[in-house]
Design a protein around this motif. Sequence first.
Motif, PDB file in Angstrom:
ATOM      1  N   THR A  35      31.023   5.432  -3.855  1.00  0.00           N
ATOM      2  CA  THR A  35      30.584   4.658  -5.034  1.00  0.00           C
ATOM      3  C   THR A  35      31.662   3.502  -4.951  1.00  0.00           C
ATOM      4  OG1 THR A  35      31.943   5.564  -6.732  1.00  0.00           O
ATOM      5  CG2 THR A  35      29.636   6.507  -6.505  1.00  0.00           C
ATOM      6  N   GLY A  36      31.314   2.313  -5.312  1.00  0.00           N
ATOM      7  CA  GLY A  36      31.966   1.232  -5.061  1.00  0.00           C
ATOM      8  C   GLY A  36      32.479   0.981  -3.623  1.00  0.00           C
ATOM      9  N   GLY A  37      31.386   1.214  -2.907  1.00  0.00           N
ATOM     10  CA  GLY A  37      31.701   1.138  -1.270  1.00  0.00           C
ATOM     11  C   GLY A  37      31.369  -0.027  -0.525  1.00  0.00           C
ATOM     12  N   SER A  38      30.970  -0.955  -1.363  1.00  0.00           N
ATOM     13  CA  SER A  38      30.727  -2.194  -0.525  1.00  0.00           C
ATOM     14  C   SER A  38      31.789  -3.064  -0.004  1.00  0.00           C
ATOM     15  CB  SER A  38      29.643  -2.717  -1.374  1.00  0.00           C
ATOM     16  OG  SER A  38      30.170  -3.397  -2.371  1.00  0.00           O
ATOM     17  N   ARG A  39      32.844  -2.928  -0.522  1.00  0.00           N
ATOM     18  CA  ARG A  39      34.042  -3.620  -0.373  1.00  0.00           C
ATOM     19  C   ARG A  39      35.653  -2.943  -0.462  1.00  0.00           C
ATOM     20  NH1 ARG A  39      33.898  -7.889  -5.391  1.00  0.00           N
ATOM     21  NH2 ARG A  39      34.737  -6.445  -7.030  1.00  0.00           N
ATOM     22  N   GLY A  40      36.419  -3.418  -0.100  1.00  0.00           N
ATOM     23  CA  GLY A  40      37.835  -3.100  -0.451  1.00  0.00           C
ATOM     24  C   GLY A  40      38.137  -1.653  -0.153  1.00  0.00           C
TER      25      GLY A  40
END
Length: 285
Positions: A25-30
């Motif tokens: 999760t929160g895997g599209s950047r950073g």
Amino acid sequence: MAEADVHLHDFANIFSLAGKVAVVTGGSRGLGLHAASGLLQAGCSKVFISSRKTAACEAAVAALNALPNKQPGARAYAVPADSSTLAGIERLVQDVGKETDHVDILFANAGATWGAAFDEVDEKNGWDRVMDLNVKAVFFTIQKFAPLLQAKASKEQPSRVIVTTSVAGIAVGSLGANASFSYSASKAAVLHLARNLAVELGPRHVLVNGVAPGFFPSKMANELMRRSGGVEALEQANPNGRLGRPEDIAAAVVYLSSRAGGHVNGDVVVLDGGKIWGSGKLERL
């Protein structure tokens, strides 16, 4: 002379994630995207990337699927969802469940931050939004994924949950004009949540640990880094003389997800180059 009592064991592929299924999760950047890249390159057969924005998920997945060194047939999947709501979490679990009957690795990384002076922190955005996404949503993401995490888990091959906390949840976070009171409190809370869940889920063959990054250049951290003196000053204040790199978070997540991390439960890997223990004003000779 007595014969030495030497018994060697086979440690081949101790860091391999061959065939594993992961959700980030929160895997599209950073940090989330760096970790997803590490998971895929370490052998995962399926890596599900989730964030609120469909376009961002699809762009991340396209880049991941273009990696040249993943296993044959390995694939990243875009599963956009709003992890800040229970309905969004349930939809995420349902969408992942359409493509797999189990999950080996859950990296609960989605989060938010907020910076403001003590007298200017507001309830809705400055406090509730941060605590809801960084703590409550993490708990319910793990709860709702639990059936998939337990589906094929065993004592010898436990599933893994990794949560993103922060050095701000261990030491004092940012203060002053850009104070991060809710962020620091949320990261301390999610770290202790991981300890509790490690005890609760360990007997179900699900290990729970955290990673606590210091400063890593990212969209979320760049402005705070600028206001904290900039990259060069922050590097000089670190005992190892640099900030976090993509490989640092990827390596930690791969380690905790692999056989190498099979006896780590309820712990946290701090990724800050020693800054949390340093003076913050080291002189370079």
